[in-house]
Motif scaffolding. Sequence first.
Motif, short mmCIF file in Angstrom:
data_model
loop_
_atom_site.label_atom_id
_atom_site.label_comp_id
_atom_site.label_asym_id
_atom_site.label_seq_id
_atom_site.Cartn_x
_atom_site.Cartn_y
_atom_site.Cartn_z
N ASP A 74 44.29 38.08 38.92
CA ASP A 74 42.96 37.64 38.50
C ASP A 74 43.02 36.34 37.69
O ASP A 74 41.99 35.79 37.30
CB ASP A 74 42.18 38.73 37.76
CG ASP A 74 42.88 39.28 36.52
OD1 ASP A 74 43.85 38.65 36.05
OD2 ASP A 74 42.46 40.34 36.02
N VAL B 267 43.30 45.36 40.58
CA VAL B 267 43.35 44.78 41.93
C VAL B 267 44.80 44.63 42.37
O VAL B 267 45.72 44.72 41.55
CB VAL B 267 42.65 43.40 41.96
CG1 VAL B 267 41.14 43.54 41.77
CG2 VAL B 267 43.24 42.45 40.91
N ARG C 94 34.03 36.92 37.18
CA ARG C 94 33.66 37.98 38.13
C ARG C 94 33.85 39.31 37.40
O ARG C 94 34.94 39.59 36.88
CB ARG C 94 34.52 37.92 39.40
CG ARG C 94 34.38 36.61 40.19
CD ARG C 94 32.97 36.45 40.74
NE ARG C 94 32.84 35.25 41.58
CZ ARG C 94 32.37 34.08 41.13
NH1 ARG C 94 32.04 33.94 39.85
NH2 ARG C 94 32.25 33.06 41.96
N GLU D 289 41.24 40.25 51.57
CA GLU D 289 40.74 39.03 50.94
C GLU D 289 41.73 37.88 51.05
O GLU D 289 41.36 36.72 50.88
CB GLU D 289 40.40 39.28 49.47
CG GLU D 289 39.54 38.19 48.89
CD GLU D 289 38.94 38.52 47.53
OE1 GLU D 289 37.95 37.86 47.16
OE2 GLU D 289 39.44 39.42 46.84
N TYR E 202 34.42 43.48 41.91
CA TYR E 202 35.63 44.03 42.52
C TYR E 202 35.48 45.48 42.97
O TYR E 202 36.42 46.06 43.52
CB TYR E 202 36.82 43.89 41.57
CG TYR E 202 37.35 42.47 41.55
CD1 TYR E 202 38.08 41.97 42.62
CD2 TYR E 202 37.07 41.62 40.48
CE1 TYR E 202 38.55 40.67 42.62
CE2 TYR E 202 37.54 40.31 40.47
CZ TYR E 202 38.27 39.85 41.55
OH TYR E 202 38.73 38.55 41.55
N ARG F 148 37.57 43.48 48.30
CA ARG F 148 37.93 42.44 47.35
C ARG F 148 39.16 42.83 46.55
O ARG F 148 39.40 44.00 46.26
CB ARG F 148 36.76 42.16 46.40
CG ARG F 148 35.62 41.42 47.08
CD ARG F 148 34.60 40.95 46.09
NE ARG F 148 33.58 40.13 46.77
CZ ARG F 148 32.27 40.23 46.57
NH1 ARG F 148 31.81 41.12 45.70
NH2 ARG F 148 31.43 39.45 47.20
N GLY F 149 39.94 41.82 46.18
CA GLY F 149 41.12 42.04 45.37
C GLY F 149 42.28 42.64 46.13
O GLY F 149 43.27 43.06 45.52
N HIS G 152 41.35 43.06 35.78
CA HIS G 152 40.86 43.84 36.91
C HIS G 152 41.95 44.68 37.56
O HIS G 152 43.12 44.27 37.63
CB HIS G 152 40.23 42.90 37.94
CG HIS G 152 39.03 42.17 37.42
ND1 HIS G 152 37.86 42.81 37.12
CD2 HIS G 152 38.84 40.85 37.13
CE1 HIS G 152 36.98 41.93 36.67
NE2 HIS G 152 37.56 40.73 36.67
#
Length: 395
Positions: A241, A237, A184, A200, A189, A194-195, A235
């Motif tokens: 990940d 986030v 991804r 999520e 993201y 997301r993340g 990422h």
Amino acid sequence: MSTPATNPGAFQPLPPLTGRRVRAAVVGAGAIGRGSHFPALARLAEEGETEVVAAVDIDANSVESFCAEAGIPHAYTDLEQMLREQRPDLVTICTPPTLHRAQTIAALRAGAWVWCEKPPVPTLADFDAVEDEEGPAKGTAGGPYASIVFQHRFGSGSRHVRKLLAEQAMGRPLVAHCQTTWYRDTAYYAVPWRGRWETEGGGPAMGHGIHQMDLLLDLLGPWSEVKAMAGRLVHDVETEDVSTALVRFENGAMATVVNSVLSPDEVSRIRIDCERATVELTHLYGHSNDNWRITPAPDVSGDEAAAWQGFGPDVPSSHLEQLRELVVSMRAGERPRSSGTDGRTSLELITALYKSAFTDTTVRAGEIGPGDPYYTALHGGAPGWAPVAREEVSA
């Protein structure tokens, strides 16, 4: 879309399913509802088993266009209004995970069975709250029940291998590998929800790898302990990940589990080494008989090895195959697979994986319950992983 739980006394019991179609409603007019749930319902409608009576979405234009395209007679933006007016037997939920608990409870209280897209709900506390609203908890043994979409369990390949393992035809299972290594990018993201734990529910362990982990558990049975690691390697986030885990099963088998969204060469894989053969499944988002391979040990006779290859007619894993079995359970008034304790097992493993990774401890099955911070949040409030409260800065 209205999501507060419906007044339990507001609905009368639905009529028996004998001699009639299952009346179904789709909640969520996005890609999964249009592309997976509705086609499965439509196929069973062609077979005389179901009829789709309504769809619900907070976006009026979206749900109206969906209904017009699919020939669904009633479009709603309010779940409870739909439940009151249409009285469906089955509600399929295709919305974000944070809505699953309230929408499932509303449907159960209206007397409808539920088929909810994965991940089931964000936490074990949410899952247990849903189970408390099912028929048996209310004194009705024949349902309604809430089932989770774990379609990789269903189909001829997984059915055949599950039977071989249950009978120990290939000897005891000893070593296993469970791999969900997907890719991804940053744009994926960039979508705001997301993340993030709140929207999520978790990272790739929860949102991506849950399918293969659930299938592994379905094949090998209960797990007993897990030791895990998680990281944010690429990422920006809140969630991980990538994660890795070592899992021991009650039958003694030991497994490695890898969940990643950092892997350009994407694959989903399960491998189980038994005493007398290795079973391997290699695919991406769904599997058929050709995706399975059984390699016998050198001392296995040709006739016995050939018998293990008897997968039967090819029935690919799919939403349709799970829905077909769910409708059979509904008509029989029996708890379906992938519900209750059976549906909870992968969420419990994922919760334990996060707790192990964030606390650097071994977590055992059954350990996480009320009072444990991971029971109500998969990040468990762990420093460096729990969401950081954003403070408003005054001018």
